[in-house]
Design an enzyme around this catalytic site. Structure first.
Site, PDB file in Angstrom:
ATOM      1  N   SER A  93      12.397   7.394   7.013  1.00 44.57           N
ATOM      2  CA  SER A  93      12.014   7.184   8.412  1.00 44.57           C
ATOM      3  C   SER A  93      12.390   5.768   8.833  1.00 44.57           C
ATOM      4  CB  SER A  93      10.497   7.381   8.542  1.00 44.57           C
ATOM      5  OG  SER A  93      10.094   7.073   9.846  1.00 44.57           O
ATOM      6  N   CYS A 127       6.955  -6.723   7.123  1.00 39.92           N
ATOM      7  CA  CYS A 127       8.097  -6.156   7.849  1.00 39.92           C
ATOM      8  C   CYS A 127       8.513  -7.155   8.915  1.00 39.92           C
ATOM      9  CB  CYS A 127       7.689  -4.837   8.511  1.00 39.92           C
ATOM     10  SG  CYS A 127       9.064  -3.983   9.299  1.00 39.92           S
ATOM     11  N   GLY A 185       7.114  -1.666   5.831  1.00 42.58           N
ATOM     12  CA  GLY A 185       8.517  -2.084   5.813  1.00 42.58           C
ATOM     13  C   GLY A 185       9.453  -1.082   6.442  1.00 42.58           C
ATOM     14  N   GLU A 186      10.656  -1.549   6.698  1.00 44.65           N
ATOM     15  CA  GLU A 186      11.704  -0.715   7.300  1.00 44.65           C
ATOM     16  C   GLU A 186      12.731  -0.408   6.200  1.00 44.65           C
ATOM     17  OE1 GLU A 186      12.920   0.958  10.100  1.00 44.65           O
ATOM     18  OE2 GLU A 186      14.635   1.182   8.738  1.00 44.65           O
ATOM     19  N   SER A 209      11.588   6.821  14.487  1.00 39.22           N
ATOM     20  CA  SER A 209      10.429   6.454  15.297  1.00 39.22           C
ATOM     21  C   SER A 209      10.938   6.118  16.689  1.00 39.22           C
ATOM     22  CB  SER A 209       9.733   5.224  14.702  1.00 39.22           C
ATOM     23  OG  SER A 209       9.270   5.529  13.414  1.00 39.22           O
ATOM     24  N   LEU A 210      10.789   7.041  17.609  1.00 37.72           N
ATOM     25  CA  LEU A 210      11.346   6.842  18.954  1.00 37.72           C
ATOM     26  C   LEU A 210      10.301   6.207  19.876  1.00 37.72           C
ATOM     27  CD1 LEU A 210      14.066   7.476  20.367  1.00 37.72           C
ATOM     28  CD2 LEU A 210      12.935   9.460  21.356  1.00 37.72           C
ATOM     29  N   HIS A 211       9.188   6.893  20.034  1.00 36.84           N
ATOM     30  CA  HIS A 211       7.982   6.346  20.672  1.00 36.84           C
ATOM     31  C   HIS A 211       8.094   5.977  22.156  1.00 36.84           C
ATOM     32  CE1 HIS A 211       6.688   6.433  16.631  1.00 36.84           C
ATOM     33  NE2 HIS A 211       6.915   5.201  16.288  1.00 36.84           N
ATOM     34  N   GLU A 225       0.834  -1.191   0.000  1.00 38.72           N
ATOM     35  CA  GLU A 225       0.000   0.000   0.000  1.00 38.72           C
ATOM     36  C   GLU A 225       0.875   1.249   0.000  1.00 38.72           C
ATOM     37  OE1 GLU A 225      -3.909  -1.697   2.353  1.00 38.72           O
ATOM     38  OE2 GLU A 225      -2.228  -0.985   3.534  1.00 38.72           O
ATOM     39  N   ASN A 267      -3.414   5.633  16.269  1.00 35.07           N
ATOM     40  CA  ASN A 267      -4.600   5.309  15.470  1.00 35.07           C
ATOM     41  C   ASN A 267      -5.023   3.872  15.736  1.00 35.07           C
ATOM     42  OD1 ASN A 267      -4.847   7.718  13.657  1.00 35.07           O
ATOM     43  ND2 ASN A 267      -2.722   7.120  13.275  1.00 35.07           N
TER      44      ASN A 267
HETATM   45  S1  SF4 Z   1       6.393   0.487  12.461  1.00 34.60           S
HETATM   46 FE1  SF4 Z   1       7.648   0.350  10.615  1.00 34.60          FE
HETATM   47  S2  SF4 Z   1       9.437  -0.849  11.314  1.00 34.60           S
HETATM   48 FE2  SF4 Z   1       7.841  -1.181  12.861  1.00 34.60          FE
HETATM   49  S3  SF4 Z   1       6.816  -3.083  12.186  1.00 34.60           S
HETATM   50 FE3  SF4 Z   1       5.673  -1.311  11.315  1.00 34.60          FE
HETATM   51  S4  SF4 Z   1       6.521  -1.072   9.258  1.00 34.60           S
HETATM   52 FE4  SF4 Z   1       7.971  -2.306  10.425  1.00 34.60          FE
END
Ligand code: SF4
Length: 342
Positions: A192, A111, A160-161, A215-217, A91, A291
Site C-alpha cells: 500500500s 515516516c 512508513g511508506e 491511499s487516495l483519500h 509496531e 479513526n
Molecule cells: S499515512 Fe502512511 S505514508 Fe502517510 S504519513 Fe502515515 S505512514 Fe506515512
C-alpha cells in the site's frame, strides 16, 4: 556476521555453496527458518551439528525484542511493539479476518510523507527498516499467536511508506512469496502506497505480482495536497494516469483506499467526483471511516453518510467495501500507529 533474513534465495544458495554444502541443505535449512518459523538452531534435528556450529559463526537471525503486546477487547486485534538493538521501535498489527489473521507490516521507523491524518507522521522520519527487520515482525507474530492461529495475509500498510524504502520492501515481499522461503501466494500480499509515482512506475517494471493499494483519500488536488503533501509533487491527474497504465494480471484490480473524514471528503458530491476519477481504472474501493487519535483534529462521519457514499459508488458498478479498521481501542487502526514508546 551475515544478517540471514536479509538474504534472498540466490544469496542463501551462494552462502551454502561457499560453506561447501550440497544444494539440498539450502531448502532444508530454509524450511526451519521460514516454513516452521523456528530461529533456534538447536531444534534443527535434520541439520548436522557441524553445519549448525559453522552457521552460528557465520550468520545471525533478526534481532528484536517484543516490548509489548496489546489486545483489543473489541475484536481481538493485537498490536506488537518491537524494539531493535539500536533502540528504535516499530509496531505491527494482527487483525482477525474470517478464520485467519491479516498482518500489517511496518517498513520504516516513522515516516517522512507527512500525511496530516496519520499518527506515524507526527514522529517524523527516523530510519528505514532492513529486510530482516521487516520480516522480524512476522517472526514476532508467530511468537504471540495461539497455536490454532495463522497469518494468512500480509499488508504493507503499517508505519512508513514502503516505496520510500523500495529495495527492502520489495526484497521482503519476494521472501514472503518465494516457494522455498515463506511460500505465501502473491494473492495474499498487498503493498500500500500513498502514491509515490516514481516508485509505482518502478514497481510496474518488476515481475512482482503482489496486490497494489493506493491511499487516495481525496477527489481533487486541493483536498489531497492538504491531507497528503506527497500530492504536491505530481498531482492527482498524473497519479491516476500512472495507475491506469499499471500492468495488472487478468484477475487483479487496484485497491483504492479512501479515508472518510466528516465534512471534508464525505459528501455526495465527493462520491460523484470519485466516480469520475476512477473511470477507466480496474479497481475496488475500500472506504475507511476515520479513526480519531491525539495527533490530528479530524472527525469520523456518521454511519448514514458512510452508507450513502458507498451506495453512490456501488450503484455505478464500483466494488465498494466499508473496511472495518481493527483495534481502534488500542490505537492499532489505520493511521493510528505511532510507536508510542519509541
Ligand atoms: S499515512 Fe502512511 S505514508 Fe502517510 S504519513 Fe502515515 S505512514 Fe506515512
Amino acid at each position: 556476521m551475515i544478517d540471514f533474513c536479509s538474504l534472498n534465495y540466490q544469496q542463501v544458495q551462494r552462502l551454502f555453496a561457499d560453506l561447501g554444502q550440497p544444494k539440498f541443505r539450502v531448502d532444508q535449512f530454509l524450511a526451519w527458518v521460514y516454513a516452521k518459523g523456528c530461529l533456534d538452531m538447536d531444534a534443527y534435528t535434520n541439520v548436522s551439528k557441524e553445519l549448525r556450529s559453522l552457521l552460528r559463526e557465520t550468520i545471525h537471525f533478526p534481532r528484536y525484542t517484543i516490548e509489548s503486546v496489546q489486545h483489543s477487547r473489541v475484536d481481538n486485534t493485537r498490536k506488537i511493539l518491537l524494539r531493535f538493538p539500536d533502540g528504535h521501535a516499530v509496531e505491527t498489527v494482527l487483525i482477525p479476518v474470517h478464520s485467519k489473521l491479516s498482518q500489517c507490516l511496518s517498513t520504516q521507523v516513522g515516516c517522512k510523507m507527512g500525511c496530516t491524518f496519520c499518527a506515524t507522521a507526527s514522529m517524523g522520519f527516523k530510519r528505514n527498516l532492513s529486510v530482516s527487520e521487516i520480516l522480524a515482525q512476522a517472526f514476532a507474530a508467530r511468537e504471540i499467536i495461539e497455536p490454532h492461529e495463522r497469518v494468512g495475509n500480509f499488508v504493507f500498510m503499517g508505519m512508513g511508506e514502503p516505496l520510500d524504502n523500495y529495495e527492502n520492501s520489495i526484497a521482503a515481499i519476494k521472501t514472503i512469496i518465494h516457494p522455498q522461503m515463506m511460500g505465501y501466494s502473491h494473492r495474499h500480499v498487498t503493498l500500500s502506497t500513498c502514491g509515490i509515482l516514481k516508485g509505482i512506475r518502478r514497481l510496474s517494471r518488476e515481475e512482482l505480482p503482489c496486490n497494489l493499494a493506493i491511499s487516495l483519500h481525496a477527489v481533487n488536488d486541493e483536498q489531497r495536497s492538504f491531507l497528503m503533501p506527497v500530492n504536491r509533487a505530481d498531482g492527482l491527474h498524473a497519479l491516476m494516469q500512472t495507475l491506469r497504465e499499471f500492468p495488472l494480471s487478468s484477475k487483479k484490480v487496484i485497491t483504492i483506499e479512501y479515508l472518510l473524514i466528516r465534512d471534508f471528503n464525505d459528501s455526495t458530491d465527493d462520491a460523484k467526483k470519485l466516480l469520475q476519477l476512477l473511470r477507466g481504472l480496474r479497481c475496488k474501493v475500500n472506504l475507511i471511516v476515520y479513526n480519531p487519535h491525539d495527533y490530528a483534529d479530524y472527525h469520523a462521519p456518521d454511519e448514514k453518510r458512510v452508507l450513502q457514499f458507498q451506495r453512490i459508488l456501488a450503484e455505478k458498478g464500483v466494488m465498494t467495501f466499508i473496511r472495518k479498521s481493527g483495534g481502534s481501542d488500542i490505537d492499532a487502526a489505520c493511521g493510528q500507529l505511532a510507536g508510542k514508546s519509541s
